[in-house]
Design an enzyme around this catalytic site. Structure first.
Site, PDB file in Angstrom:
ATOM      1  N   CYS A 187     -23.596  51.304  32.588  1.00 24.30           N
ATOM      2  CA  CYS A 187     -24.527  50.172  32.678  1.00 24.30           C
ATOM      3  C   CYS A 187     -25.714  50.388  31.742  1.00 24.30           C
ATOM      4  CB  CYS A 187     -25.003  50.008  34.120  1.00 24.30           C
ATOM      5  SG  CYS A 187     -26.338  48.798  34.322  1.00 24.30           S
ATOM      6  N   CYS A 211     -29.116  50.919  34.068  1.00 21.40           N
ATOM      7  CA  CYS A 211     -29.313  51.982  35.049  1.00 21.40           C
ATOM      8  C   CYS A 211     -30.239  53.075  34.497  1.00 21.40           C
ATOM      9  CB  CYS A 211     -27.976  52.603  35.448  1.00 21.40           C
ATOM     10  SG  CYS A 211     -27.057  51.660  36.683  1.00 21.40           S
ATOM     11  N   HIS A 240     -27.867  50.213  41.089  1.00 23.31           N
ATOM     12  CA  HIS A 240     -26.956  49.280  40.435  1.00 23.31           C
ATOM     13  C   HIS A 240     -26.330  48.317  41.441  1.00 23.31           C
ATOM     14  CE1 HIS A 240     -24.290  48.018  37.158  1.00 23.31           C
ATOM     15  NE2 HIS A 240     -23.261  48.114  37.992  1.00 23.31           N
ATOM     16  N   ASN A 296     -31.429  35.176  36.305  1.00 21.94           N
ATOM     17  CA  ASN A 296     -30.075  34.643  36.398  1.00 21.94           C
ATOM     18  C   ASN A 296     -29.259  35.622  37.223  1.00 21.94           C
ATOM     19  OD1 ASN A 296     -30.592  32.443  34.624  1.00 21.94           O
ATOM     20  ND2 ASN A 296     -30.308  33.807  32.867  1.00 21.94           N
ATOM     21  N   SER A 314     -25.920  38.988  32.052  1.00 21.26           N
ATOM     22  CA  SER A 314     -25.195  39.901  31.174  1.00 21.26           C
ATOM     23  C   SER A 314     -24.843  41.216  31.841  1.00 21.26           C
ATOM     24  CB  SER A 314     -26.020  40.175  29.908  1.00 21.26           C
ATOM     25  OG  SER A 314     -27.280  40.730  30.254  1.00 21.26           O
ATOM     26  N   HIS A 326     -26.434  44.632  37.239  1.00 23.58           N
ATOM     27  CA  HIS A 326     -27.601  45.383  37.699  1.00 23.58           C
ATOM     28  C   HIS A 326     -28.717  44.392  38.031  1.00 23.58           C
ATOM     29  CE1 HIS A 326     -29.745  49.342  37.792  1.00 23.58           C
ATOM     30  NE2 HIS A 326     -30.792  48.512  37.783  1.00 23.58           N
ATOM     31  N   HIS A 351     -31.752  42.414  37.895  1.00 23.11           N
ATOM     32  CA  HIS A 351     -32.789  42.306  36.883  1.00 23.11           C
ATOM     33  C   HIS A 351     -33.138  40.845  36.646  1.00 23.11           C
ATOM     34  CE1 HIS A 351     -29.311  41.329  34.364  1.00 23.11           C
ATOM     35  NE2 HIS A 351     -30.150  40.860  33.437  1.00 23.11           N
ATOM     36  N   GLN A 401     -36.007  38.383  33.837  1.00 17.48           N
ATOM     37  CA  GLN A 401     -36.602  38.383  32.506  1.00 17.48           C
ATOM     38  C   GLN A 401     -37.943  37.661  32.547  1.00 17.48           C
ATOM     39  OE1 GLN A 401     -33.892  37.646  29.093  1.00 17.48           O
ATOM     40  NE2 GLN A 401     -32.316  37.227  30.626  1.00 17.48           N
TER      41      GLN A 401
END
Length: 382
Positions: A52, A55, A123, A161, A169, A172, A174, A176
């Site tokens: 990943c 990670c 993760h 997202n 993408s 994990h 996350h 933005q």
């Protein structure tokens, strides 16, 4: 608020926040479906994936190595959509200047910055599965990014997202944050409508709307002292929700300690409620809309009745695509692309289904990081 005529037939609903309309065609969600079916997402099965890019300790796609982070971790996107340097000159942008302009064609440089926020080192986590202290840390990170980037940039867009269905993408956990030198179309429409509403009515548009929805109750999903979650009257996506503070606050950076604690609990309950709708990790795109900048440092509170952002109410949009099962999603195609947006499930029905999922084992009502109840229990069945 009842739609005239009792049980609504096909009708249009107006979105006062953008000035656009949505066509509501109740009952079409039961039509036969022979289109493509999505593969339900399965959560990652390991706390650390050596392959990943997000990670701790791993190499990212751009070559840099992540530190051994233990909480939220922010870094500049290795493949940013916006850059602080103007591509036409190679120097930092100081404002838009035309690259091309005539009566029909116009182009101008756009500068900005893009960052990634890893919510957790695990993760196999999600924002909604984190302990309340972990979600509160994410809230504080959002607010810090808003405060820092809002000093220099016109617009700061915090978003997430979740799931491959929404273009994530990596599995994990996350999100933005993109900051830009110009005001994009959606917040520009909201900015104009909120300014005009305050000038005409003397109150923030979304503050009045929150009071209206709290009184009506039929579209309320969660209601507490500091936050309100509703399926908006003008919702486009089947289980779309709007998250609103109960006091006038213009941006994430201005949230109080109590509001941040309560927000952590509200997010956990809402996101686990989503996962309970179809018994799967619910994909969505979500994002915060706060008053446009830039705001000079040191960043004073721009919220409140006398603040420079008094016309704007901070809010978060949640746009999940699933329509009636983990495998059948809503598409914005055909009529939606060529004419106007349309929905099959009434917002009132969607809110009823979401409220029914609040008491699922997947949707706990926990304690805030300080050990106090972060959000009041829903009133009645809310």
């Amino acid at each position: 608020m009842a739609v005239p005529g009792g049980e609504p037939g096909t009708h249009r609903r107006f979105n006062p926040l953008t000035g656009r309309w949505v066509l509501v065609s109740a009952g079409r969600d039961g039509r036969p479906w022979q289109g493509g079916r999505e593969v339900p997402a399965a959560p990652p099965g390991t706390a650390h994936d050596p392959g990943c890019h997000l990670c701790p300790g791993n190499a990212r796609a751009g070559g840099a190595h992540n530190p051994d982070y233990q909480g939220p971790f922010v870094f500049t996107n290795d493949f940013p959509a916006l850059r602080p340097v103007r591509p036409d000159t190679g120097v930092a942008g100081t404002g838009p200047s035309p690259l091309l302009a005539n009566r029909l064609l116009h182009a101008e440089p756009e500068t900005g910055t893009c960052r990634v926020i890893c919510f957790s080192p695990r993760h196999d986590a999600s924002l909604g599965s984190l302990p309340l202290a972990g979600i509160r840390a994410v809230v504080d990170t959002w607010a810090a990014q808003d405060r820092e980037l809002g000093r220099d940039w016109r617009w700061v867009q915090v978003f997430e997202n979740r799931g491959a269905l929404m273009g994530a993408s990596s599995p994990h956990p996350h999100g933005q944050v993109w900051a830009s030198s110009s005001l994009p179309d959606e917040p520009a429409a909201e900015d104009a409508r909120q300014r005009a509403y305050l000038a005409e009515h003397g109150a923030p548009l979304l503050a009045d709307y929150a009071d209206l929805e709290a009184a009506a109750g039929e579209r309320v999903v969660l209601e507490g002292e500091h936050w309100l979650v509703v399926v908006p009257f003008w919702a486009v996506w089947p289980f779309e929700t709007l998250l609103l503070p109960r006091r006038q606050v213009a941006r994430l950076a201005d949230l109080s300690e109590a509001e941040r604690n309560s927000l952590a609990d509200t997010l956990r309950r809402l996101l686990n409620c989503y996962d309970a709708v179809f018994g799967c990790p619910f994909p969505y795109s979500m994002g915060w809309h706060g008053v446009p900048g830039p705001w000079p440092a040191p960043s004073g509170d721009v919220s409140g009745p006398s603040g420079a952002g008094a016309y704007w109410q901070l809010h978060a949009h949640f746009y999940p695509p699933l329509l009636r099962s983990p495998t059948v999603r809503k598409f914005l195609v055909g009529y939606e692309m060529l004419a106007g947006v349309q929905r099959d499930l009434t917002p009132e029905t969607a809110a009823t289904r979401l409220r029914a999922c609040l008491h699922s084992p997947a949707a706990p009502a926990g304690q805030d990081p300080a050990g106090q109840t972060g959000l009041a229990r829903p009133k009645a069945d809310r």
